[in-house]
Design an enzyme around this catalytic site. Structure first.
Site: not given
Ligand SMILES: NC(=O)C1=CN([C@@H]2O[C@H](COP(=O)(O)OP(=O)(O)OC[C@H]3O[C@@H](n4cnc5c(N)ncnc54)[C@H](O)[C@@H]3O)[C@@H](O)[C@H]2O)C=CC1
Ligand SMILES: CC(=O)C(=O)O
Ligand SMILES: [Mg+2]
Length: 619
Positions: A139, A192, A210, A282-283, A305-306, A446
């Site tokens: 991760y 992203r 994930k 995600e992202d 999730d973000d 991150n």
């Protein structure tokens, strides 16, 4: 292979056959499956038809040298393995040692990835043996590097790529995934990836990582999880020119074509995997992330999730911080650097949490200030405020000076979700120390290089008085002769547990309130010992237990609000969850069919003994 020949072989009805087969191959399906068997006829693995070698080929079945002699004889694989018979503990010791010999984290990541391709249970057993040590390898931060080098890392399929050119055929492509009972999909379009920007198809490392956490941190059976990358092109010129790039070499598709593609994907997932298949976004980049969540959250079993997972973990941190500062959420001033998915998601959940304290929405919003790349979200600034953040617009003069504004607004908490490494300068941190006794500093971007400040910088510049959390892990801080272990404010504390709860009760929607429920559960489980160590989150090693607790709370909420689909409601949700989760320990192959005497007779050594033995041999 036709379904008829399988059934003939088994001499039983379709549903019984499927349940038996599914339970044998994928031993971790807790509930009986009622399915349309025709739909699956061409796509499941039949254990009775597996050849011996398949037990070594399929990572779900492979135990390597841990197959006992009796099993080797039964399966016809005697001789395909060396004579030694190892226990899983011994294999674990070998893996632990092998991994420790790599000096470079990307190589460690590759080792783990290969282990996952070879022996799934051993991989998860290893991860679970030391979560704080191994999580950063699968991760953040290492997964960021793995994505950037995905052209080199990519070996075996661990998920599905669906390109914009597959429009009209998405359902057919999903059918190519060999496992039929997928229940959770994590999808990205790679625009992203962490704070690293547009990585296009290289972003596949994120859904893989994930979903690894679904299993490692919440015990969701891996066979239920499907990573997906939607390859709609990339605007990253260096990738378009990278000879190793594995995606389509075109600019990103946008507008109606993009929207239709996502719509087809959502529909195809439901058609293929049932209507309450969980889809985790995600992202995705800002406008799409917010827009798609708004569009789909009441139509599908989905969350971002973000936006929502991150909000859950940070609100949990703030609820815990309240125990230290003795101030309610409504008594703080929150200043964000970054007003994107994560920033506005957190701000919204803070408002929801304040509402539960009795603070009105108007008052809550007044306590929250956000900066984006164009400065303060001010109603007077040229260009206006992005739509998703309108309510946070302030009737103040526009400014781009974040540092000065820390003083002006008397922030007691600063939240970095800007992707700008080092943006919380020593001057900003010093000002925070002047603003209040225990300033809260969240450096959430991150991977590590993008963190707004390090843990050590935060302590050094606030006289050690700060309450600090970061998105990626930092080494312990040394301050005034004492060592502090700061916490990781990362959505990995939230999304595995929420998803486990949703999957276990087949919830058909995931409302925002579930993330507040998860946040409260997480905060409740922070001990005084954690606080004394300097962290506002429990140890990473506790996440598997926490995820089960979060799952139970999420299920309670789902039943209360008629969102669950498993009826009657299980009497004991804790036991139900405990039975549900994936077991990493090997089981015997078909013990009920064959009754061979155990021929192993091997003295089992402890992990420590094995490592010691290996070290002395390899000096
Ligand atoms: N710790 C965690 O669990 C999570 C961390 N993140 C991290 O947060 C960061 C942002 O993620 P998202 O909000 O999803 O991205 P996003 O792209 O939606 O938002 C980024 C925001 O930062 C702003 N920004 C960019 N440069 C800036 C600058 N120089 N000054 C001020 N603002 C600037 C942008 O205008 C935008 O508002 C990423 O690095 C991501 O890895 C995201 C989700 C979870
Ligand atoms: C942690 C996470 O989801 C991110 O940085 O995007
Ligand atoms: Mg993310």
């Amino acid at each position: 292979m036709s379904i008829e020949s399988v059934l003939h072989h088994l001499n039983c009805s379709k549903t019984v056959a499927f349940n038996r087969l599914a339970k044998t191959v994928f031993t971790h399906i807790p509930e009986p499956i009622t399915i349309n068997i025709r739909k699956y006829s061409d796509e499941f693995l039949c254990p009775n038809l597996l050849r011996g070698m398949d037990y070594l080929r399929f990572p779900q079945l492979n135990k390597g040298l841990a197959f006992t002699m009796a099993e080797r004889q039964t399966l016809g694989i005697q001789g395909l393995l060396a004579s030694a018979v190892q226990s899983q503990e011994e294999q674990l010791a070998i893996c632990t040692y092998s991994l420790s010999r790599f000096k470079n984290n990307l190589n460690k990541h590759l080792y783990l990835s290969e282990l996952l391709d070879t022996n799934e249970r051993l991989f998860y057993e290893l991860l679970g043996s030391n979560i704080p040590k191994y999580l950063p390898l699968v991760y953040t931060p290492t997964v960021g590097l793995a994505c950037q080098r995905f052209g080199l890392v990519y070996k075996k399929p661990k998920g599905i790529f669906i390109s914009i050119h597959d429009k009209g055929r998405i359902y057919k492509i999903l059918r190519n995934w060999p496992i039929p009972h997928v229940r959770a999909i994590c999808v990205t379009d790679g625009e992203r990836i962490l704070g690293l920007g547009d990585l296009g198809a290289y972003g596949m490392g994120i859904p893989i990582g994930k979903l690894c956490l679904y299993t490692a941190l919440a015990g969701v059976p891996p066979s239920m999880c499907l990573p997906v990358t939607l390859d709609v092109g990339t605007n990253n010129q260096s990738l378009l020119e990278d000879p190793l790039y594995i995606g389509i070499r075109e600019k990103r598709v946008q507008g109606c074509e993009y929207d239709d593609f996502i719509e087809e994907f959502m529909e195809a997932c439901c058609e293929k995997y049932s209507h309450n298949v969980l889809i985790q976004f995600e992202d995705f980049a800002l406008p799409n992330a917010v827009r798609l969540l708004d569009k789909y959250k009441t139509r599908y079993c989905t969350f971002n999730d973000d936006i929502q997972g991150t909000a859950g973990v940070i609100v949990a941190g703030m609820l815990t911080a309240a125990r230290i500062t003795k101030k309610k959420l409504g008594e703080n001033i929150y200043l964000f650097l970054g007003a994107g998915s994560a920033g506005v998601g957190i701000a919204n959940l803070i408002c929801d949490a304040m509402a539960q304290e009795g603070v009105s929405e108007k008052e809550a919003v007044e306590k929250i200030y956000l900066f984006d790349i164009d400065g303060l979200l001010s109603t007077k600034r040229p260009g206006g405020i992005p739509k998703h953040a309108t309510k946070y617009g302030k009737d103040l003069e526009p400014t781009k000076d974040f540092g000065a504004f820390v003083k002006t607004c008397k922030a007691t908490a600063i939240i970095g979700v800007s992707t700008v490494g080092g943006a919380f300068t020593p001057a900003i941190l010093k000002q925070m120390a002047e603003n209040c006794e225990r300033p809260q500093i969240y450096a959430l971007s991150n991977p590590t290089i993008k963190a707004e400040c390090t843990a050590q910088e935060a302590y050094d510049n606030t006289e050690g008085r700060c309450i600090y959390a970061s998105g990626s892990p930092f080494p312990p801080v040394k301050y005034n002769g004492k060592e502090y272990h700061t916490g990781q404010g990362n959505n990995s504390y939230i999304f595995p547990g929420v998803s486990l709860g949703v999957l276990a009760c087949y919830a058909h929607h995931i409302p925002d309130t579930m993330f507040l429920t998860a946040a409260r559960c997480l905060a409740k489980n922070v001990t005084q010992k954690d606080l004394d160590m300097g962290r506002i989150y429990p140890s990473l090693s506790d996440i598997p237990i926490l995820s089960c607790k979060i799952a139970v709370d999420v299920m309670e909420e789902a039943y209360k609000n008629n969102l669950a689909s498993v009826y009657p409601k299980p009497k004991d949700l804790n036991k139900y969850i405990a039975d549900y989760i994936y077991k990493t320990k090997y089981d015997d192959v078909r013990p009920d069919f064959y009754d061979y005497p155990e021929s192993r007779g091997v003295q089992v050594k402890t992990v420590e003994e094995m490592v010691k033995q290996f070290k002395s041999k390899n000096k």
